[in-house]
Motif scaffolding. Structure first.
Motif, PDB file in Angstrom:
ATOM      1  N   LEU A 263       0.281 -10.621 -25.381  1.00  0.00           N
ATOM      2  CA  LEU A 263       1.580 -11.301 -25.310  1.00  0.00           C
ATOM      3  C   LEU A 263       2.538 -10.611 -24.341  1.00  0.00           C
ATOM      4  N   GLY A 264       2.233  -9.362 -23.984  1.00  0.00           N
ATOM      5  CA  GLY A 264       3.043  -8.687 -22.973  1.00  0.00           C
ATOM      6  C   GLY A 264       4.417  -8.273 -23.451  1.00  0.00           C
ATOM      7  N   ILE A 265       4.525  -7.860 -24.701  1.00  0.00           N
ATOM      8  CA  ILE A 265       5.814  -7.384 -25.224  1.00  0.00           C
ATOM      9  C   ILE A 265       6.220  -6.127 -24.455  1.00  0.00           C
ATOM     10  N   ARG A 266       7.421  -6.098 -23.955  1.00  0.00           N
ATOM     11  CA  ARG A 266       7.869  -4.978 -23.122  1.00  0.00           C
ATOM     12  C   ARG A 266       7.701  -3.638 -23.857  1.00  0.00           C
ATOM     13  N   LEU A 267       7.106  -2.677 -23.173  1.00  0.00           N
ATOM     14  CA  LEU A 267       6.874  -1.299 -23.629  1.00  0.00           C
ATOM     15  C   LEU A 267       5.710  -1.159 -24.605  1.00  0.00           C
ATOM     16  N   VAL A 268       5.090  -2.281 -25.018  1.00  0.00           N
ATOM     17  CA  VAL A 268       3.975  -2.208 -25.973  1.00  0.00           C
ATOM     18  C   VAL A 268       2.654  -2.243 -25.211  1.00  0.00           C
ATOM     19  N   GLY A 269       2.009  -1.064 -25.107  1.00  0.00           N
ATOM     20  CA  GLY A 269       0.707  -0.976 -24.460  1.00  0.00           C
ATOM     21  C   GLY A 269      -0.409  -1.212 -25.455  1.00  0.00           C
ATOM     22  N   ALA A 270      -1.645  -1.010 -25.006  1.00  0.00           N
ATOM     23  CA  ALA A 270      -2.811  -1.292 -25.849  1.00  0.00           C
ATOM     24  C   ALA A 270      -2.838  -0.405 -27.098  1.00  0.00           C
ATOM     25  N   LYS A 271      -2.498   0.884 -26.928  1.00  0.00           N
ATOM     26  CA  LYS A 271      -2.556   1.788 -28.084  1.00  0.00           C
ATOM     27  C   LYS A 271      -1.468   1.452 -29.098  1.00  0.00           C
TER      28      LYS A 271
END
Length: 668
Positions: free
Chosen positions: A510-518
């Motif tokens: 979804l590409g939530i800002r600042l949320v990477g895979a981990k």
């Protein structure tokens, strides 16, 4: 020859050939002539053809051949194969050393190893038998290339001990093999490989193992995925153990007592690297103590206990023909240099990022300039500087636009940022890039939906957001260019298969800002369902390890949007899974366990349980097992010879248990 005699002879020949192969390919000290090896191989092949039931999994005859595959199966790594952070100079190495010593104390030693320029792979052995090999992939999911890896003769099919473990290494193509391969390709009027690394990667991703076998690849093993049950306490000890089992490790390694010795080792190889029979692109430096490695832990992408020093990049001169603008999924407008094609570090470079307007001004870059280009870390093309003295007067200044090149909205520079950004949420470029991100490997991993196909679907207005992907029909896709019956069937099947992905894949996609895979996995594991996460407050989010204030604000803001609420509803209605599929902590309200909701650190040797077993049991009861001690740690369980983690827990006043106390609580 009767069966009993054949069985005895086959076992004898297999042992002999495995031993001779080890001497030749691993030790580089053959004890018999090639002709004798070939004679014994023919004899064994004849016996196995006469008695197929004698053809064992670890027979030397099984290195070449196997059926041609339709596709590679996906493999999940139990322990992620993380990439390494990079150092480009002495100060970077000293900064790394400073961070390590601040975390674990002054007594630190390192192991320095050559960084082989090849393909990272994992090898799985069960009771001493090679059962599976996989590529690194995205670090979490790789591809099963067992048949191809069996063709590398320095990989043992049977270990000297019946060990069960996963080992990791770098498969590569020696320079001699690379030159022979390219000479053969040129004779057939085929495009030669750009460099040995590409050749090795291409060879191991052949569906026909016979092609991989013809390429004469090699491998160096550099680590054990999880040394938990081996009793090994240091990385250097682990490398010695790998050699004892029959693996090939790189002898050009050194244990360094301090960072000065590391730097001396690095400097010694800057000039010597061309003399090696294989390519290296740097030196890997690892903290030797495994306990200190665990204490240092990892970031989302890299271990904090290791770093890769990258050798100075090759620099070349070319012409900067134009500057194009690209709008990313977050709205950042990035200028890109379009270059006269030039060979750099073995590949053809035609484009290089210019990052932002400030960099263009700082380097005084003009269209038409002769520029010096290198690959940062031998990977990413970069414009180093301009040859201003070569200017003719025909060069043109470049000015960043005031409006988005895709949607004509005003560009803004947010406080604290150097980049210009389009803040129109309906900007076509951002939507398209967001769609490409959603289907990427680390996100929903939809095979067949590459950048070109997504762009085509978007251009044809068949998709305007990620929910539209799940509404595509066979009739719509068949009407597109280069979309045949088989490709469409496979694509729709891949889209359907993505619906069952665990929640963290969707959150990252979804590409939530600042949320990477981990962070996405941490959130999915903690909350379990999309519905619970959407209702989370900033306070609830920041109470979770690894979730800071800025990320928490970003998550809450994202889910407060009406458009996002509608999108989540559409995805749910399409059958996309909204739950975490893996094991997760038991909610405090649903568990009477002491461990529920607590962060626990394990240190020292445990005797009645392995570290992994203890970790699993604590997590089953709702606990979170972390790798290092901090102010957020609730409990430290200290086994025998507990070191700096125990000292840190004592200094912070964290509760400390021994193994017996932990077992009593686990068994309640």
């Amino acid at each position: 020859m009767d069966f009993q005699a054949a069985e005895k002879k086959a076992a004898e020949l297999q042992n002999l050939l495995n031993q001779y192969g080890y001497e030749y390919y691993v030790l580089d000290k053959p004890s018999v002539p090639d002709a004798e090896y070939d004679r014994l191989m023919r004899e064994l092949t004849e016996i196995e053809e006469q008695f197929p039931e004698l053809k064992t999994q670890d027979s030397p005859t099984q290195r070449v051949g196997g059926e041609i595959l339709d596709m590679f199966k996906k493999v999940e790594h139990n322990i992620p194969m993380l990439s390494l952070g990079n150092a480009f100079g002495e100060q970077d190495l000293r900064d790394f050393d400073r961070r390590v010593r601040q975390a674990v104390g002054e007594k630190v030693s390192y192991v320095c190893e050559l960084k082989i320029d090849g393909l990272a792979v994992s090898l799985r052995y069960e009771k001493g038998m090679f059962v599976r090999g996989a590529t690194r992939g995205d670090g979490t999911i790789g591809e099963d290339i067992t048949s191809n890896l069996k063709t590398i003769r320095s990989i043992p099919l049977r270990l000297s001990e019946p060990a069960t473990l996963e080992v990791r290494g770098e498969a590569f193509m020696p320079k001699k093999s690379f030159m022979a391969l390219n000479e053969a390709k040129q004779k057939r009027d085929e495009e030669p490989f750009a460099n040995p690394r590409n050749a090795a990667a291409g060879s191991l991703r052949q569906l026909d193992p016979k092609i991989a076998a013809s390429r004469n690849l090699d491998i160096f093993l550099y680590g054990i995925g999880d040394p938990g049950e081996t009793g090994i306490e240091s990385h250097s000890e682990g490398l010695d153990y790998l050699e004892k089992l029959g693996f090939k490790t790189n002898k050009e390694r050194r244990r360094a007592a301090n960072i000065d010795e590391v730097i001396k080792f690095v400097e010694s190889w800057v000039e010597r690297r061309p003399d090696l029979p294989y390519d290296i692109d740097g030196i890997v430096i690892k903290v030797d103590s495994l306990e200190q490695q665990e204490e240092l832990g990892t970031t989302a992408k890299s271990p904090r206990w290791a770093i890769a020093f990258k050798f100075p990049a090759e620099e070349v001169v070319t012409i900067l023909k134009a500057i194009e603008l690209n709008v990313g999924r977050t709205g950042v407008v990035t200028p890109t240099a379009v270059l006269e094609p030039v060979q750099v570090a073995g590949t053809t470079v035609q484009r290089a990022s210019l990052h932002n307007e400030d960099l263009i001004r700082e380097k005084d870059i003009k269209i038409g300039d002769q520029v010096v280009v290198k690959k940062a870390g031998d990977i990413i093309p970069e414009v180093v500087n301009v040859l201003a003295e070569q200017r003719t007067g025909n060069e043109q200044d470049f000015h960043m636009p005031t409006h988005c090149p895709e949607c004509e909205s005003d560009l803004v520079r947010l406080e604290g940022e150097v980049a210009l950004r389009c803040i129109n949420p309906k900007c076509p470029a951002q939507i398209r890039e967001g769609l490409i991100h959603f289907v990427s490997r680390n996100a929903m991993n939809i095979d067949g939906l590459g950048e070109k196909v997504v762009s085509q679907l978007f251009a044809e207005k068949l998709i305007t957001d990620v929910a539209d992907l799940y509404k595509l029909t066979k009739e719509q896709l068949l009407g597109l260019e280069r979309m045949g019956e088989k490709s469409v069937t496979n694509l729709l099947a891949a889209i359907e298969a993505s619906k069952v992905n665990s929640l963290e894949k969707l959150l990252f996609g979804l590409g939530i800002r600042l949320v990477g895979a981990k962070a996405a996995k941490t959130l999915a594991k903690e909350f379990g369902t999309m519905d619970r996460l959407r209702k989370a407050s900033v306070e609830e989010l920041v109470s979770i390890n690894e979730i800071g204030d800025k990320m928490a604000d970003s998550i809450v803001t994202y889910f407060d949007s009406e458009e996002v609420e509608e999108l989540i509803s559409e995805l749910s209605a399409a059958g996309v899974n909204m739950e975490y599929n893996g094991p997760r902590p038991v909610a405090i309200s649903n568990s009477d366990s002491f461990f529920a909701g607590k962060t626990v650190v394990l240190t020292g040797k445990l005797h009645q349980l392995s570290r992994n077993e203890a970790k699993e049991k604590i997590e089953e009861l709702g606990g979170n097992v972390a790798g290092s001690v901090s102010k957020k740690t609730h409990l430290v369980i200290a086994g025998e010879d507990a070191g700096s983690k125990l000292e840190k827990a004592e200094s912070l006043g964290v509760e400390i248990w021994n193994e017996q106390r932990m077992l009593e609580e686990l068994n309640q």
